[in-house]
Design a protein around this motif. Structure first.
Motif, mmCIF file in Angstrom:
data_model
loop_
_atom_site.group_PDB
_atom_site.id
_atom_site.type_symbol
_atom_site.label_atom_id
_atom_site.label_comp_id
_atom_site.label_asym_id
_atom_site.label_seq_id
_atom_site.Cartn_x
_atom_site.Cartn_y
_atom_site.Cartn_z
ATOM 1 N N UNK A 104 0.842 -1.209 0.000
ATOM 2 C CA UNK A 104 0.000 0.000 0.000
ATOM 3 C C UNK A 104 0.868 1.247 0.000
ATOM 4 N N UNK A 105 1.957 1.210 0.748
ATOM 5 C CA UNK A 105 2.835 2.369 0.792
ATOM 6 C C UNK A 105 3.463 2.667 -0.549
ATOM 7 N N UNK A 106 3.925 1.626 -1.243
ATOM 8 C CA UNK A 106 4.510 1.843 -2.569
ATOM 9 C C UNK A 106 3.461 2.320 -3.562
ATOM 10 N N UNK A 107 2.231 1.812 -3.411
ATOM 11 C CA UNK A 107 1.149 2.270 -4.275
ATOM 12 C C UNK A 107 0.896 3.760 -4.072
ATOM 13 N N UNK A 108 0.885 4.209 -2.813
ATOM 14 C CA UNK A 108 0.679 5.634 -2.538
ATOM 15 C C UNK A 108 1.820 6.463 -3.104
ATOM 16 N N UNK A 109 3.063 5.976 -2.985
ATOM 17 C CA UNK A 109 4.204 6.698 -3.545
ATOM 18 C C UNK A 109 4.129 6.760 -5.062
ATOM 19 N N UNK A 178 -1.653 10.317 -0.918
ATOM 20 C CA UNK A 178 -2.612 10.147 -2.013
ATOM 21 C C UNK A 178 -3.520 11.367 -2.149
ATOM 22 N N UNK A 179 -3.920 11.958 -1.034
ATOM 23 C CA UNK A 179 -4.746 13.165 -1.073
ATOM 24 C C UNK A 179 -3.992 14.325 -1.708
ATOM 25 N N UNK A 180 -2.712 14.464 -1.376
ATOM 26 C CA UNK A 180 -1.897 15.512 -1.986
ATOM 27 C C UNK A 180 -1.780 15.304 -3.488
ATOM 28 N N UNK A 181 -1.633 14.047 -3.906
ATOM 29 C CA UNK A 181 -1.570 13.755 -5.338
ATOM 30 C C UNK A 181 -2.866 14.166 -6.034
ATOM 31 N N UNK A 182 -3.993 13.917 -5.388
ATOM 32 C CA UNK A 182 -5.276 14.327 -5.967
ATOM 33 C C UNK A 182 -5.362 15.842 -6.119
ATOM 34 N N UNK A 183 -4.858 16.578 -5.135
ATOM 35 C CA UNK A 183 -4.888 18.034 -5.225
ATOM 36 C C UNK A 183 -4.091 18.534 -6.427
ATOM 37 N N UNK A 184 -2.987 17.842 -6.764
ATOM 38 C CA UNK A 184 -2.166 18.303 -7.877
ATOM 39 C C UNK A 184 -2.855 18.103 -9.220
ATOM 40 N N UNK A 185 -3.563 16.984 -9.404
ATOM 41 C CA UNK A 185 -4.174 16.706 -10.714
ATOM 42 C C UNK A 185 -5.616 17.190 -10.786
ATOM 43 N N UNK A 186 -6.129 17.741 -9.711
ATOM 44 C CA UNK A 186 -7.515 18.194 -9.706
ATOM 45 C C UNK A 186 -7.678 19.439 -10.566
ATOM 46 N N UNK A 187 -8.920 19.783 -10.832
ATOM 47 C CA UNK A 187 -9.241 21.007 -11.575
ATOM 48 C C UNK A 187 -9.654 22.132 -10.644
ATOM 49 N N UNK A 188 -9.308 22.018 -9.376
ATOM 50 C CA UNK A 188 -9.643 23.064 -8.418
ATOM 51 C C UNK A 188 -8.865 24.334 -8.723
#
Length: 261
Positions: A104-109, A178-188
């Motif tokens: 799971x950790x490698x997946x998040x990375x 993972x949340x930080x990654x979502x913030x980067x690719x989001x359209x916010x």
């Protein structure tokens, strides 16, 4: 026998060397952060990524100052960002915490590093697009890569500060990354610091704030970085609301003759 015409030189102009050298230094700094992480020197590893962020913030200004902008420089900057703010933080955080849950950790990375690359690819794909609603209104689309790297390492700041084991728990760090990654690719819509303009009446106060910030970052770096990250996260709802207000104003504005045509 006719001589072939010489092709015009395609090398970089001399004025483009300085900003590209700074970009290369940022890349070296990000890679050095991985080296310190492998050695278990976590504070230096984080500082190297932060130094890469500082260098990334000044290379563009140097390019504009000396008129050394180039397509080569833009591509080099994106590649440097992908490594310094994508691969490097992902590996540092993995070696620091996420190794406790390898799969799971490698997946998040991986998610973080790949999403950072996707964000930069989206930026490059839109660099020549004339109509960009967020950019024309003074906003960014999603969290920029340097800010994303700073946010991804927030648990490390808190751990340096408090030495509480909870902040190193992979079950806390993995979803945060993972949340930080979502913030980067989001359209916010997020605030663009380059579009901010200070009023003349508050420039002295702004200088005082900068001095206080510099003193705080030297005397209490991890506490200051933690507060900055939390403050930046707190601005995102306001940037979303501000952009929604701009959209409503644009929708209610009368169409220009060229737009109507």
């Amino acid at each position: 026998m006719a001589l072939r015409p010489r092709r015009p030189g395609r090398g970089l102009p001399l004025r483009a060397i300085a900003p590209n050298a700074v970009t290369a230094m940022a890349l070296c700094s990000g890679l050095t952060g991985i080296r310190f992480a492998i050695a278990g020197d976590w504070e230096r590893a984080v500082l190297m990524v932060l130094l890469a962020g500082v260098l990334d913030g000044i290379d563009g200004r140097i390019a504009r100052l000396v008129r050394g902008e180039s397509r080569f420089g833009a591509e080099l900057d994106s590649l440097s960002d992908a490594i310094s703010f994508g691969v490097s933080p992902a590996l540092i955080v993995y070696l620091w915490s996420l190794m406790g849950i390898p799969r799971i950790g490698w997946l998040a990375a991986l998610i973080y590093a790949v999403f950072c690359a996707l964000r930069l690819a989206r930026f490059n794909a839109n660099i020549d697009v004339a109509e960009q609603p967020h950019k024309s209104a003074g906003f960014l689309t999603g969290v920029p890569a340097p800010a994303g790297a700073g946010l991804a390492m927030l648990p490390m700041y808190l751990w340096f500060w408090t030495e509480e084991a909870i902040f190193r728990s992979p079950w806390l760090v993995a979803p945060w990354v993972a949340f930080t990654a979502f913030l980067m690719v989001s359209s916010l819509a997020t605030f663009s610091w380059s579009s901010l303009r200070l009023r003349r009446r508050v420039r002295f106060e702004a200088l005082a704030v900068v001095v206080i910030f510099a003193a705080a970052i030297v005397s209490a770096p991890w506490q200051t970085l933690s507060v900055i990250c939390l403050g930046y996260l707190a601005t995102i709802p306001f940037s979303i609301a501000a952009y929604a207000r701009v959209r409503r104003l644009r929708a209610g504005a009368p169409a220009t003759p060229s737009a109507a045509a």
